[in-house]
Design a protein around this motif. Structure first.
Motif, mmCIF file in Angstrom:
data_model
loop_
_atom_site.group_PDB
_atom_site.id
_atom_site.type_symbol
_atom_site.label_atom_id
_atom_site.label_comp_id
_atom_site.label_asym_id
_atom_site.label_seq_id
_atom_site.Cartn_x
_atom_site.Cartn_y
_atom_site.Cartn_z
ATOM 1 N N ASP A 76 25.525 -61.782 2.504
ATOM 2 C CA ASP A 76 25.987 -63.192 3.168
ATOM 3 C C ASP A 76 27.469 -62.837 2.634
ATOM 4 O OD1 ASP A 76 26.844 -65.657 3.544
ATOM 5 O OD2 ASP A 76 26.061 -66.676 1.543
ATOM 6 N N SER A 79 30.033 -66.436 3.649
ATOM 7 C CA SER A 79 30.276 -66.249 1.370
ATOM 8 C C SER A 79 31.691 -65.314 0.822
ATOM 9 C CB SER A 79 29.201 -67.338 1.315
ATOM 10 O OG SER A 79 27.936 -67.673 2.300
ATOM 11 N N SER A 140 28.763 -65.482 -4.442
ATOM 12 C CA SER A 140 28.480 -64.903 -3.822
ATOM 13 C C SER A 140 29.122 -63.461 -3.658
ATOM 14 C CB SER A 140 28.000 -65.500 -2.551
ATOM 15 O OG SER A 140 29.850 -65.448 -1.948
#
Length: 144
Positions: A76, A79, A140
């Motif tokens: 991710d 993020s 994250s």
């Protein structure tokens, strides 16, 4: 021997993440120069089982590039880059999610971060009590 291989892999990934985007820019003509003149932000994150990077058995490594756009092998990247920008690049400022309940099992997990954040060299190591605590340690960045 394992530490030598780990550091060689980390340095190779760091060099690729940091120097790869720069190699194309050095050959660019003024007409094809990059649109962004921001300092590079490219990191290699590793996770291993153990109390320190020197003794940990490496498990995973991901790359995270945040400039000019979020990319890399991090699951991710967008993020993770947003979270790092929000913390001003300070990995110690990343806060744990208070709503997560983890067991008190002690199975140490060490995370390392090496590379460049907004033009500054970064070398970071942090040990968590277990995988659950690591994943709760940031929204994250450490979740890979």
């Amino acid at each position: 021997m394992r530490n030598t291989a780990r550091w060689a892999a980390t340095l190779g990934l760091t060099a690729t993440a940091v120097c790869g985007p720069l190699a194309g820019a050095s050959l660019a003509s003024p007409a094809t120069a990059p649109a962004s003149l921001h300092a590079p932000s490219a990191l290699v994150l590793t996770v291993g089982h153990g109390e320190s990077a020197a003794t940990a058995a490496p498990v995973r490594a991901v790359t995270l590039t945040c400039t000019p756009t979020a990319s890399g092998t991090h699951p991710d990247a967008a993020s993770a880059c947003a979270e790092l920008r929000g913390a001003g690049g300070d990995l110690d400022a990343l806060t744990a999610d208070s709503g997560v309940l983890c067991t008190r099992e002690y199975a140490p997990v060490v995370v390392t971060v090496d590379g460049v954040w907004q033009g500054r060299h970064v070398s970071y190591e942090r040990t968590f009590a277990n995988e659950c605590v690591k994943n709760a340690g940031s929204a994250s960045v450490f979740t890979f």
